[in-house]
Design an enzyme around this catalytic site. Structure first.
Site, short mmCIF file in Angstrom:
data_model
loop_
_atom_site.label_atom_id
_atom_site.label_comp_id
_atom_site.label_asym_id
_atom_site.label_seq_id
_atom_site.Cartn_x
_atom_site.Cartn_y
_atom_site.Cartn_z
N GLY A 128 1.46 2.40 -6.10
CA GLY A 128 0.46 3.40 -5.37
C GLY A 128 -0.40 2.92 -4.76
O GLY A 128 -0.56 1.84 -4.38
N SER A 129 -1.34 3.72 -4.20
CA SER A 129 -3.04 3.09 -3.76
C SER A 129 -3.59 2.46 -4.65
O SER A 129 -3.82 2.74 -5.58
CB SER A 129 -3.87 4.75 -3.26
OG SER A 129 -4.58 5.44 -4.51
N VAL A 132 -6.20 5.18 -6.69
CA VAL A 132 -5.26 5.94 -8.13
C VAL A 132 -4.94 4.16 -9.27
O VAL A 132 -5.48 4.74 -10.82
CB VAL A 132 -3.84 6.39 -7.92
CG1 VAL A 132 -3.56 6.76 -9.39
CG2 VAL A 132 -4.49 7.50 -6.93
N GLY A 133 -5.05 3.22 -8.09
CA GLY A 133 -4.92 2.06 -9.28
C GLY A 133 -5.60 1.93 -9.63
O GLY A 133 -5.65 1.08 -11.55
N GLU A 150 0.64 -2.52 -8.45
CA GLU A 150 1.02 -2.74 -7.28
C GLU A 150 0.26 -2.17 -6.20
O GLU A 150 1.11 -1.00 -6.07
CB GLU A 150 3.08 -2.59 -7.25
CG GLU A 150 3.24 -3.79 -5.97
CD GLU A 150 3.24 -2.68 -4.26
OE1 GLU A 150 2.17 -3.13 -3.64
OE2 GLU A 150 3.99 -1.92 -3.96
#
Length: 447
Positions: A128-129, A132-133, A150
């Site tokens: 994801g982004s 959010v990571g 990732e």
């Protein structure tokens, strides 16, 4: 300095400072055999996005299962419907081999669902982004749960002057417009050698003009919609920022969407070619995730390597040259997780290779041997090479250690690692003398 030279220097220069270290760990392991064993971690948690629903489910699922784990996959709320079709396929496959179907679970929900998954899984795979990571990492840190992240990319697509421009142009447009550009490994920064720049741009413009954009259920189209309605606003903001800073729009493709209503029309963004860009523009620094081709000139290999590395992302890259050695040399200098030589994203299609990036593209890998081992507990094991040859603590090193224990250890290391054969023989003589000397140990004085 070789390993032997380093050890010799330590013996000569660092005797006092390393005395305790030698007493603790300085011994050879020639009589041992060593190996690495891999065990399942338990339950893998995967949080995956919407852009490739099938592959985003199957990729972590296969790594988890083949490493011996169970897996719970939290799919995006924007791709929930198709997830349960894929789950039926997975359960049918598990039943066919008499495996428990509850090895694989798919769950839906919003942020709180993902947060709950992070709190109980034995390992988290997140796609994801970066924003959010970071939240996933923060939650995982509370239980020290390992994570693979990732987080998207800003991949460079490099075109040297010796290529077949017509062929590479087709690959370039595919690299940018595939899945309407909603591809973490898509090409987002196009660097073209100045001597073929005009020719390349003309080819790109011609191809983009021919691209048909429309709803796939209503006809044959080359490109569909943007998944999230609000993302088209971000795409336009990136273009507007570039235009304010001196860029030019060379062409915008046509939309063939008919009478779908204003809400639906807003989810279609025309493929756009933008020129005269530079790295002060957000379009060359932020992830686009849309059908925009931003093209920039370069003159030397060193220059293009610098440009490619001038990014907070580091997922992948593609380098095109008629000279494979040159292309490989350029790719080797780009700080990223994978590189395609004279092609685009083929590393992702080769499932024996690991996938992942560096910098704000994340860390860890899935896919390949590395991805399987990332889903394992890695255990180092050492044991006796021959049954009857075991570790015996030499007399000078047995507790309480002898007064000459350090001299014994030093002589032993010199026998094993000294550069000079003559010095090794001398050290062996010293070792024999120490071994045959009368036993003595440091007496503990009582107060």
């Amino acid at each position: 300095m070789t390993t032997c030279e380093k050890i010799h220097w330590l013996l000569d220069e660092g005797e006092r400072s390393i005395r305790t270290e030698y007493r603790s760990v300085g011994r050879a392991m020639l009589h041992k055999t060593a190996r690495v064993e891999y065990y399942p971690l338990g339950v893998i948690g995967a949080i995956v996005p919407w852009n490739y629903p099938f592959h985003n489910i199957f990729n972590p699922m296969l790594s988890a299962l083949f490493a011996g784990n169970a897996i719970v996959i939290k799919v995006s709320e924007h791709a929930s419907w198709s997830a349960y079709i894929y789950l039926r396929i997975i359960h049918a496959a598990l039943l066919a081999i008499d495996a428990p179907t509850d090895l694989v679970h798919i769950i839906t929900g919003y942020a709180e669902t993902g947060e709950a998954l992070v709190t109980f899984a034995d390992k988290i795979i997140f796609v994801g982004s970066p924003g959010v990571g970071r939240m996933v990492m923060k939650t995982a840190a509370e239980t020290l749960t390992p994570v693979t992240l990732e987080l998207g990319g800003k991949d460079a697509f490099i075109v040297c002057e010796d290529v077949n421009v017509a062929e590479v142009s087709q690959v370039a447009v595919r690299a940018a417009l595939q899945s309407s550009g909603q591809n973490c490994a898509g090409a987002e920064r196009f660097y073209v050698h100045s001597s073929i720049y005009e020719e390349f741009v003309n080819h790109i413009i011609k191809i983009v003009k021919s691209v048909r954009v429309g709803p796939p259920l209503q006809g044959t189209y080359d490109m569909g919609a943007i998944c999230l309605p609000e993302h088209t606003n971000k795409l336009q903001d990136l273009v507007d920022d570039a235009l304010r800073k001196g860029a030019d729009v060379a062409v915008r493709g046509k939309l063939f969407i008919g009478d779908l209503g204003n809400d639906v029309v807003g989810q279609f963004y025309p493929p756009t070619v933008i020129l005269n860009v530079n790295h002060t523009m957000k379009i060359m620094q932020e992830e686009i995730f849309g059908p925009i081709i931003a093209i920039m000139k370069f003159n030397t290999d060193d220059e293009v390597v610098h440009l490619a590395n001038d990014s907070k992302f580091g997922l992948g890259s593609a380098v095109f040259s008629a000279d494979p050695k040159r292309a490989n040399k350029i790719a080797s200098r780009i700080h990223c997780g994978f590189a395609a030589i004279n092609d685009f994203a083929t590393t992702y299609m080769c499932q024996s290779l690991p996938f992942g990036g560096v910098k704000e593209s994340g860390f860890g890998r899935f896919g390949g041997v590395e991805g399987l081992r990332a889903c394992c507990l890695v255990k180092a094991v050492a044991e006796d090479r021959i049954k009857y040859i075991k570790t015996v603590i030499p007399k000078p090193l047995q507790y309480p250690v002898a007064d000459n224990a350090f001299e014994f250890q030093k002589a032993l290391v010199e026998v094993l690692y000294n550069i000079s054969l003559i010095d090794r023989i001398k050290a062996l003589g010293n070792l024999i003398k120490i071994f045959t000397a009368p036993e003595s140990s440091t007496d503990l004085k009582k107060e």
